[in-house]
Write a protein that holds these residues in place. Sequence first.
Motif, PDB file in Angstrom:
ATOM      1  N   GLY A  94       3.183   4.508 -89.555  1.00  0.00           N
ATOM      2  CA  GLY A  94       3.044   3.548 -88.478  1.00  0.00           C
ATOM      3  C   GLY A  94       1.619   3.400 -87.976  1.00  0.00           C
ATOM      4  O   GLY A  94       0.645   3.691 -88.674  1.00  0.00           O
ATOM      5  N   LYS A  95       1.481   2.963 -86.720  1.00  0.00           N
ATOM      6  CA  LYS A  95       0.176   2.726 -86.109  1.00  0.00           C
ATOM      7  C   LYS A  95      -0.326   4.020 -85.470  1.00  0.00           C
ATOM      8  O   LYS A  95       0.326   4.581 -84.595  1.00  0.00           O
ATOM      9  N   ILE A  96      -1.471   4.477 -85.896  1.00  0.00           N
ATOM     10  CA  ILE A  96      -1.992   5.780 -85.463  1.00  0.00           C
ATOM     11  C   ILE A  96      -3.505   5.699 -85.276  1.00  0.00           C
ATOM     12  O   ILE A  96      -4.144   4.720 -85.658  1.00  0.00           O
ATOM     13  N   SER A  97      -4.059   6.743 -84.687  1.00  0.00           N
ATOM     14  CA  SER A  97      -5.508   6.936 -84.715  1.00  0.00           C
ATOM     15  C   SER A  97      -5.821   7.817 -85.914  1.00  0.00           C
ATOM     16  O   SER A  97      -5.017   8.679 -86.292  1.00  0.00           O
ATOM     17  N   ARG A  98      -6.955   7.611 -86.524  1.00  0.00           N
ATOM     18  CA  ARG A  98      -7.266   8.385 -87.739  1.00  0.00           C
ATOM     19  C   ARG A  98      -7.511   9.853 -87.418  1.00  0.00           C
ATOM     20  O   ARG A  98      -7.303  10.711 -88.270  1.00  0.00           O
ATOM     21  N   GLN A  99      -7.990  10.142 -86.197  1.00  0.00           N
ATOM     22  CA  GLN A  99      -8.131  11.541 -85.805  1.00  0.00           C
ATOM     23  C   GLN A  99      -7.555  11.741 -84.418  1.00  0.00           C
ATOM     24  O   GLN A  99      -7.457  10.800 -83.635  1.00  0.00           O
ATOM     25  N   ALA A 100      -7.152  12.964 -84.158  1.00  0.00           N
ATOM     26  CA  ALA A 100      -6.485  13.280 -82.895  1.00  0.00           C
ATOM     27  C   ALA A 100      -7.435  13.114 -81.714  1.00  0.00           C
ATOM     28  O   ALA A 100      -8.638  13.371 -81.816  1.00  0.00           O
ATOM     29  N   HIS A 101      -6.857  12.693 -80.570  1.00  0.00           N
ATOM     30  CA  HIS A 101      -7.530  12.671 -79.273  1.00  0.00           C
ATOM     31  C   HIS A 101      -8.681  11.669 -79.180  1.00  0.00           C
ATOM     32  O   HIS A 101      -9.558  11.810 -78.332  1.00  0.00           O
ATOM     33  N   ALA A 102      -8.689  10.665 -80.062  1.00  0.00           N
ATOM     34  CA  ALA A 102      -9.775   9.684 -80.007  1.00  0.00           C
ATOM     35  C   ALA A 102      -9.330   8.368 -80.648  1.00  0.00           C
ATOM     36  O   ALA A 102      -8.516   8.361 -81.569  1.00  0.00           O
ATOM     37  N   ASP A 103      -9.888   7.263 -80.128  1.00  0.00           N
ATOM     38  CA  ASP A 103      -9.721   5.934 -80.728  1.00  0.00           C
ATOM     39  C   ASP A 103      -8.261   5.565 -80.941  1.00  0.00           C
ATOM     40  O   ASP A 103      -7.818   5.253 -82.052  1.00  0.00           O
ATOM     41  N   PHE A 104      -7.494   5.574 -79.852  1.00  0.00           N
ATOM     42  CA  PHE A 104      -6.062   5.305 -79.935  1.00  0.00           C
ATOM     43  C   PHE A 104      -5.790   3.832 -80.240  1.00  0.00           C
ATOM     44  O   PHE A 104      -6.562   2.946 -79.838  1.00  0.00           O
TER      45      PHE A 104
END
Length: 377
Positions: free
Chosen positions: A12-22
């Motif tokens: 699905g729709k995610i940020s490529r890395q945790a805790h940033a760029d949601f």
Amino acid sequence: MRKWISFPWREGKISRQAHADFPEEGIYEREAGRSGFFGPTAHFHHKRPPTAWTSWEGPLRPRAFNLKNLELSTDSPWQAPLFLHNASCKMRYWHCPRSMDYLARNADGDDLFFVHAGDADLFTDYGCLRIGEGDYVVIPRGCMWRLEIHQPITMLMVEATNDSYQLPDKGLLGPQAIFDPAMLDVPAIDEKFLAQQDDGRSWKVLIKRLDAVSVVSYPHSPLDAIGWHGDLAVVRINWRHIRPLMSHRYHLPPSAHTTWVASRFVICTFVPRPIESDPGALKVPFYHNNDDFDEVIFYHAGNFFSRDNIGPQMITFHPSGFTHGPHPKAFAAGQQHTRKETDEVAVMVDTRDPLVVGEAAFAVEEKAYADSWKTKG
């Protein structure tokens, strides 16, 4: 030997890395993790806050306690209110208004003191050490001690039952990270310590073992050492000497602020620091599940930036089993980046085993705390 199942996946729709760029429609990130913040994790992006519950029933719930309302003055630290405990960890809150005319000794495990207020001379097997507001003090198991009060002492006491306190492995950061061990102070066999050896009076030692107290009497002060050497001792460090890890582009997990480690729990220290400045970085603690650890935070000073209506001498308790995270106002403020730095000082205890709430804590519980994540309609 065991190994975690590992299969990194994206859906699905995610940020490529945790805790940033949601993703724009999934700004409410939730972390599900194992072994505290040290094991495998999954990160979910939600349309609504994971804490947007409308009611809460049953014994599992987030709790808050106002320790200012405890009956604190007791004849000895072993009578201090036991507000949370399990087989590996016991937390007490003690007020000592006058000098101790006896000695204390814990045969059940190491003790860690965090001094919330006051000023005193701490006399130990190792000598004399001045302690005061903001000090951590580690008392090794079996060490005798007493306080001579200058200003009444109020302190959090955390026992590592049948265990010891050690320092975290700082790995790539090097041994001087967070605090340099050179900042640890130890007692001195000075004139003040030697003077109390010839007081011409008898002393009692209150020894706690298996939570029962025995009393041993001496015709003199048993703190009569004239010297010592080795690498086991009472140590002290003030929170002001802790230099926290920081990242302007990534919100670090609480484990990055680990100060002391026992076998079944860790103690972290939150001290003032700059808030993340990168536009895409999360600027408040992320929503997360308590899946393996119970979390306790003692609030010492300042304004805790992820909580509303929480002040000094309060305790929050988030047992394993549900998602928690910043209060709505704090999350909104983080989105707007209205604050540039934190001013909080807090002590966090994360325990691997479930904690039991003591009767003393129930008496000072803020019962509406579970409702504090609700937004006003």
